[in-house]
Scaffold this active site. Structure first.
Site, mmCIF file in Angstrom:
data_model
loop_
_atom_site.group_PDB
_atom_site.id
_atom_site.type_symbol
_atom_site.label_atom_id
_atom_site.label_comp_id
_atom_site.label_asym_id
_atom_site.label_seq_id
_atom_site.Cartn_x
_atom_site.Cartn_y
_atom_site.Cartn_z
ATOM 1 N N VAL A 281 0.835 -1.204 0.000
ATOM 2 C CA VAL A 281 0.000 0.000 0.000
ATOM 3 C C VAL A 281 0.870 1.253 0.000
ATOM 4 C CG1 VAL A 281 -1.694 1.325 1.319
ATOM 5 C CG2 VAL A 281 -1.956 -1.145 1.094
ATOM 6 N N ALA A 282 1.969 1.215 0.782
ATOM 7 C CA ALA A 282 2.857 2.380 0.865
ATOM 8 C C ALA A 282 3.580 2.629 -0.457
ATOM 9 C CB ALA A 282 3.874 2.168 1.979
ATOM 10 N N ILE A 284 2.493 2.014 -3.521
ATOM 11 C CA ILE A 284 1.622 2.487 -4.610
ATOM 12 C C ILE A 284 1.512 4.011 -4.534
ATOM 13 C CG2 ILE A 284 -0.727 2.499 -5.514
ATOM 14 C CD1 ILE A 284 -0.916 -0.430 -4.525
ATOM 15 N N GLU A 286 -0.326 6.718 -4.518
ATOM 16 C CA GLU A 286 -1.755 7.089 -4.534
ATOM 17 C C GLU A 286 -1.981 8.546 -4.924
ATOM 18 O OE1 GLU A 286 -0.263 7.400 -0.270
ATOM 19 O OE2 GLU A 286 -0.178 5.946 -1.880
ATOM 20 N N ASP A 328 -6.767 19.488 -43.312
ATOM 21 C CA ASP A 328 -7.604 19.878 -44.438
ATOM 22 C C ASP A 328 -7.103 21.229 -44.939
ATOM 23 O OD1 ASP A 328 -9.834 19.955 -46.207
ATOM 24 O OD2 ASP A 328 -10.894 21.244 -44.796
ATOM 25 N N ASP A 643 -12.714 21.096 -40.735
ATOM 26 C CA ASP A 643 -13.892 21.868 -40.331
ATOM 27 C C ASP A 643 -15.185 21.361 -40.953
ATOM 28 O OD1 ASP A 643 -13.236 22.654 -42.930
ATOM 29 O OD2 ASP A 643 -14.090 24.659 -42.660
ATOM 30 N N ASP A 647 -14.667 15.855 -42.993
ATOM 31 C CA ASP A 647 -13.481 15.615 -42.168
ATOM 32 C C ASP A 647 -13.790 14.786 -40.926
ATOM 33 O OD1 ASP A 647 -11.795 17.262 -43.802
ATOM 34 O OD2 ASP A 647 -12.718 19.019 -42.884
ATOM 35 N N GLU A 711 10.624 3.537 0.770
ATOM 36 C CA GLU A 711 10.005 2.864 1.916
ATOM 37 C C GLU A 711 10.136 1.350 1.780
ATOM 38 O OE1 GLU A 711 5.988 4.130 2.594
ATOM 39 O OE2 GLU A 711 6.455 6.225 2.203
#
Length: 720
Positions: A281-282, A284, A286, A328, A643, A647, A711
């Site tokens: 968990v640490a 990842i 977040e 175009d 436009d 297209d 960590e």
């Protein structure tokens, strides 16, 4: 009604196959039957995403899935504060994305103009106005100047009809229409016996029979292609998927090593398992999703300040990765309006109009021969200004594009039509007709009568026996005529529209005959042509669709940034080549490919030559998709600008679609970025912003990963 090649059969056969009548149209009962069979004559509108669906779509990310899993695990471990923080971050991330995309949808909705189109039809032998959606195949429709074509139709009768089909084909000049059958393989842009839904009549009138409605129209088919074209994943989405997989694998391996090491060291298996999960968990990051979302949001905000509306947050990153820009021509690189380019006079002098951004107007360099040619064009122009008393930039001008361009150029040069007509009173006139290809007017001066003529160069040259040279006339010889024809061919090959002007001093007896004519135009033309034979050639006037301001600089920056610009247009190759040269493309014949040649190629053959093609001319929507796909198969990140309705499929197929704010709603809906003020330079700003976003995301990822994995390393080393 299985017939698909209506352009290739006679209008009589079309009426027969559609079981319709030119004079009576369809009966009311038959209309109701066909409405049940074919449905409404409209295109289905995609329902906007509900607020809940839009909010939930913000969770579609592998990294978010990992965070949610982490939150569930910490919740199961009764680490309530930890799980609350993780869930809070996920919700905040989704909320920011939701409000940004909803704001974009609201702005885009405000851009759309809902116009209810009416159609003039013949039913039960009577003319009546009905809503466009009530039309059915077999309806007889009547079109006049300014009308929007309500459905695809086969022309029955045509009177000087010219239709602007730029939204469908990309060609900026109005197309002359007629009722003759054409070859089956004639491309859409050259099907002059048809009118298509969504295009606009610029001049003339027509009677036509509806051949297709709704999704069966050419525009409807494009809409179907857009709906079935898959959105390509952005580079960011692909990278984040790979990144999430790597994170998951590395974290799982680290946890497994910690668990095995702890067990081998004699630690309690359950305790070491909880430690391993805590480490996972640490590790990842977040904070990454919300940090990335904020980076995107700030980038989108900066672009909006500069008139670039990003419809999806992640789209802002794609421009930073773009390697090919397919654009175009009409309305994107150019202004999609006609302007005077230059004047070539009978004595061989060519005045090339200086762009207003250069600080000069054409009037500052006019000599007598150029002024004469422009005066004739002004007098033969049928354009007019509704609010002449207003400043020039606020003028509302009416008339054909050619006439408006000539009127405006002459006015900028200091010529005033009303003042000229006071000195040279109009006493007779022959209006333009495609059949005889010129127009003429007869004027009374204090000491003589003069006829002014304007029309197609080949027609005017055939009427001339002399050429004007700064107030003097010289006789045409074979060499002089050859030189003028070669000059005309050169102008045409450079993509310019060319018209010719001439004049003739008329004996009083002939002038009186012309001024009293009250015949039909066609009969008048015969008499005019006889009297005008032996006219004095005054010059060629060239017109073009000018490129937008700053487009050349934007293209230069694109190349410097390592991107390859490619022009894809429905226009002729000569016109496209002329625009490309103005934008400093180094173009040879081998760098141009036409749609008909592309049709003969397989995808494999296209892949072999796609790197050397800079211009695709006479291209249809299906060609644009193939070109974009060919670049994508080479691993390139493709941006497509446009436009028009034509297209839209390619805009959706590209990695990022860029539409003009003045473009069609269909194009804007298919795009990821909308240029609100039609400035191509915004794309360069967006690319720079996209590259800043990429750089910032890299910094964030590096920072968060260093913290998380430090960590893991410390805990793992302590246990081992």
């Amino acid at each position: 009604m299985i017939q698909n090649n209506w352009h290739s059969i006679s209008f009589d056969l079309a009426l027969k196959e559609l079981n319709s009548n030119r004079d009576k149209g369809l009966a009311a009962a038959e209309v109701k039957t066909r409405q049940k069979q074919y449905g409404k004559n409209g295109l289905p509108e995609a329902r906007p995403l509900s607020g809940i669906i839009l909010f939930l779509s913000q969770f579609k990310s592998p990294l978010v899935y990992i965070l949610l899993l982490s939150g569930v695990i910490t919740l199961a471990m009764r680490e309530y504060s930890e799980s609350a923080v993780i869930f809070f971050i996920v919700v905040i991330n989704a909320t920011i994305g939701y409000f940004q995309e909803r704001k974009t949808a609201e702005i885009l909705g405000a851009l759309k103009k809902l116009i209810k189109i009416k159609a003039l039809v013949v039913r039960n032998g009577e003319e009546r106005i009905v809503p466009q959606e009530d039309l059915v195949p077999g309806d007889i429709i009547l079109l006049s100047p300014g009308d929007k074509v309500p459905a695809d139709a086969r022309i029955i009768e045509s009177q000087n009809l010219r239709v602007n089909e730029s939204v469908l084909t990309g060609e900026w000049l109005a197309v002359a229409k007629q009722n003759n059958a054409l070859l089956v393989k004639t491309p859409i842009a050259d099907r002059n016996s048809m009118v298509y839904m969504g295009t606009v009549t610029e001049e003339g009138k027509t009677v036509a029979v509806v051949t297709a409605t709704g999704l069966q129209t050419e525009i409807g088919k494009l809409a179907s292609i857009v709906r079935t074209t898959r959105d390509e994943k952005t580079p960011y989405q692909r990278k984040i998927e790979n990144f999430s997989k790597i994170i998951a694998i590395v974290v799982l391996l680290a946890c497994l090593i910690i668990f095995i090491g702890g067990v081998l060291s004699g630690e309690n298996p359950f305790d070491i398992f909880l430690t391993a999960v805590s480490v996972a968990v640490a590790a990842i990051p977040e904070g990454l999703p919300i940090a990335v979302t904020l980076v995107f949001a700030f980038g989108v905000r900066e672009l909006l300040k500069k008139k670039g509306l990003v419809r999806r947050l992640v789209a802002s990153e794609i421009l930073g990765s773009t390697s090919v820009i397919c654009t175009d021509k009409t309305g994107t690189l150019t202004k999609a309006k006609m302007e005077l380019k230059g004047i070539y006079t009978g004595d061989g002098k060519f005045l090339d109009r200086i762009n207003q951004t250069g600080g000069e107007q054409i009037g500052l360099k006019l000599d007598s021969s150029h002024a004469l040619a422009l005066k004739i064009a002004l007098l033969r122009s049928e354009a007019f200004i509704e609010n002449f008393e207003e400043p020039m930039e606020q003028w509302v001008m009416r008339g054909r594009p050619t006439d408006k361009a000539l009127f405006l150029a002459a006015t900028e040069a200091g010529l005033d039509k009303e003042d000229i007509l006071k000195e040279e009173r109009l006493i007779g006139e022959l209006l333009f007709d495609p059949q005889y290809k010129y127009s003429a007017s007869l004027h009374r001066l204090p000491d003589k009568y003069v006829a002014y003529i304007m029309g197609a160069p080949e027609k005017i040259l055939s009427m001339c026996k002399f050429a004007d040279g700064s107030g003097t006339t010289v006789g045409f010889d074979t060499q002089h005529e050859k030189t003028l024809k070669e000059k005309y061919s050169l102008f045409a090959s450079e993509g310019f529209r060319v018209i010719s002007v001439a004049y003739k001093v008329i004996p009083e007896i002939d002038a009186m005959e012309l001024s009293k004519l009250s015949l039909e135009e066609n009969d008048k033309a015969i008499i005019y042509e006889k009297i005008l034979d032996g006219a004095v050639f005054a010059g060629f006037i060239t017109l073009h669709d000018p490129i937008r301001q700053s487009t050349r600089e934007a293209m230069r920056i694109c190349r410097q940034a390592g991107m390859k610009p490619v022009i894809i247009t429905g226009d002729h190759k000569f016109t496209a080549k002329a625009v490309a040269k103005e934008l400093d493309f180094n173009i040879k014949e081998e760098n141009i490919l036409e749609g008909k040649d592309l049709d003969e190629m397989s995808d494999v053959e296209l892949d072999k030559i796609v790197n050397r093609i800079h211009i695709y001319a006479r291209s249809e929507p299906r060609h644009k998709i193939r070109i974009v796909s060919a670049w994508q198969r080479k691993g390139e990140v493709v941006a497509m600008t446009g436009d028009g309705i034509n297209d839209a499929p390619a805009l959706k197929k590209a990695n990022i679609g860029v539409a003009l704010g003045s473009g069609t709603d269909v194009a804007k809906e298919a795009s990821d970025l909308v240029l609100l003020d039609d400035n191509f330079e915004i794309i360069i700003v967006a690319i720079e912003e996209g590259r800043k976003i990429i750089d910032n995301i890299r910094k964030i990822i590096t920072y968060l990963l260093i913290g998380g994995f430090t960590e893991v390393l410390l805990i793992g080393m302590a246990l081992l």
